[in-house]
Design a protein around this motif. Structure first.
Motif, PDB file in Angstrom:
ATOM      1  N   SER A 121       0.842  -1.196   0.000  1.00  0.00           N
ATOM      2  CA  SER A 121       0.000   0.000   0.000  1.00  0.00           C
ATOM      3  C   SER A 121       0.875   1.242   0.000  1.00  0.00           C
ATOM      4  O   SER A 121       2.051   1.200   0.344  1.00  0.00           O
ATOM      5  CB  SER A 121      -0.933  -0.003   1.211  1.00  0.00           C
ATOM      6  N   GLY A 122       0.282   2.346  -0.405  1.00  0.00           N
ATOM      7  CA  GLY A 122       1.010   3.611  -0.448  1.00  0.00           C
ATOM      8  C   GLY A 122       1.643   3.838  -1.799  1.00  0.00           C
ATOM      9  O   GLY A 122       1.453   3.065  -2.733  1.00  0.00           O
ATOM     10  N   ALA A 123       2.411   4.915  -1.900  1.00  0.00           N
ATOM     11  CA  ALA A 123       3.078   5.264  -3.151  1.00  0.00           C
ATOM     12  C   ALA A 123       4.372   5.989  -2.842  1.00  0.00           C
ATOM     13  O   ALA A 123       4.534   6.587  -1.775  1.00  0.00           O
ATOM     14  CB  ALA A 123       2.170   6.139  -4.004  1.00  0.00           C
TER      15      ALA A 123
ATOM     16  N   VAL B 248       5.671   3.692   0.646  1.00  0.00           N
ATOM     17  CA  VAL B 248       5.177   2.348   0.356  1.00  0.00           C
ATOM     18  C   VAL B 248       5.402   1.459   1.581  1.00  0.00           C
ATOM     19  O   VAL B 248       6.464   1.466   2.185  1.00  0.00           O
ATOM     20  CB  VAL B 248       5.894   1.742  -0.873  1.00  0.00           C
ATOM     21  N   SER B 249       4.378   0.693   1.946  1.00  0.00           N
ATOM     22  CA  SER B 249       4.525  -0.279   3.025  1.00  0.00           C
ATOM     23  C   SER B 249       4.009  -1.629   2.553  1.00  0.00           C
ATOM     24  O   SER B 249       3.142  -1.716   1.692  1.00  0.00           O
ATOM     25  CB  SER B 249       3.778   0.180   4.283  1.00  0.00           C
ATOM     26  N   THR B 250       4.594  -2.664   3.119  1.00  0.00           N
ATOM     27  CA  THR B 250       4.216  -4.024   2.756  1.00  0.00           C
ATOM     28  C   THR B 250       3.745  -4.754   4.003  1.00  0.00           C
ATOM     29  O   THR B 250       4.385  -4.676   5.044  1.00  0.00           O
ATOM     30  CB  THR B 250       5.414  -4.776   2.153  1.00  0.00           C
ATOM     31  N   ALA B 251       2.645  -5.455   3.881  1.00  0.00           N
ATOM     32  CA  ALA B 251       2.142  -6.276   4.981  1.00  0.00           C
ATOM     33  C   ALA B 251       2.014  -7.713   4.486  1.00  0.00           C
ATOM     34  O   ALA B 251       1.594  -7.955   3.358  1.00  0.00           O
ATOM     35  CB  ALA B 251       0.790  -5.766   5.452  1.00  0.00           C
TER      36      ALA B 251
END
Length: 138
Positions: A97-99, A103-106
Motif C-alpha cells: 500500500s502507499g506510493a 510504500v509499506s508491505t504487509a
C-alpha cells in the motif's frame, strides 16, 4: 487384506462392502465395528501410535489422515484409500500500500485448500495396498 474378522481400511461404498462381504464369506454375520483414528503431525505420539496397532477382532480401522501419511509412514493393513483430491497449503499473502517513499508491505500466512498435484495423488494412491492388493477411490 487380513482376516474376515479384522481389517484396516478407509471408507467404501455400500456396493463395495456387499461385494467384499460375499468374497470373505461374512454375509449374514455380525457387521464389523468401525474404529475411527486421526493421524496428523501435531497429534501427540501416543495417539499417533494407535494407527499402527492391528485392529481388534470384529473391527475395521479407519484412519483419517493429513498429508503426513502420503510419504512418511506406512500404516499396516491399509487396503483402501479415499482421496479427497485437495490439500491445505500454506500461502503467504502480501499487500503493498502507499506510493513513492511511503510504500509499506504487509504479509500474512493463510492455509488455502487447493487441488492436489498429480505426484501427490500418486503417492496417496500408493498408500493403498502396501502389504496386499489395494484400491484408491477418488
Amino acid at each position: 487384506h487380513g482376516s474376515a474378522q479384522s481389517s484396516a481400511a478407509t471408507t467404501t461404498t455400500s456396493d463395495d462392502e456387499d461385494e467384499e462381504e460375499e468374497k470373505e464369506g461374512r454375509r449374514g454375520r455380525t457387521p464389523l465395528t468401525l474404529v475411527s483414528l486421526p493421524l496428523y503431525a501435531a497429534l501427540p505420539p501416543r495417539e499417533q501410535a494407535k494407527v499402527f496397532e492391528p485392529p481388534e477382532l470384529g473391527t475395521r480401522k479407519v484412519v483419517w489422515s493429513t498429508n503426513v501419511a502420503e510419504t512418511s509412514v506406512t500404516v499396516p493393513g491399509i487396503v483402501y484409500v479415499v482421496d479427497s483430491g485437495v490439500v491445505k497449503e500454506r500461502r503467504i499473502l502480501t499487500r503493498v500500500s502507499g506510493a513513492g517513499s511511503a510504500v509499506s508491505t504487509a504479509c500474512a500466512e493463510s492455509l488455502q485448500v487447493v487441488p492436489v498435484s498429480k505426484a501427490a495423488a500418486r503417492q496417496r494412491a500408493g498408500r493403498a495396498g502396501r502389504e496386499a492388493p489395494g484400491i484408491c477411490y477418488r
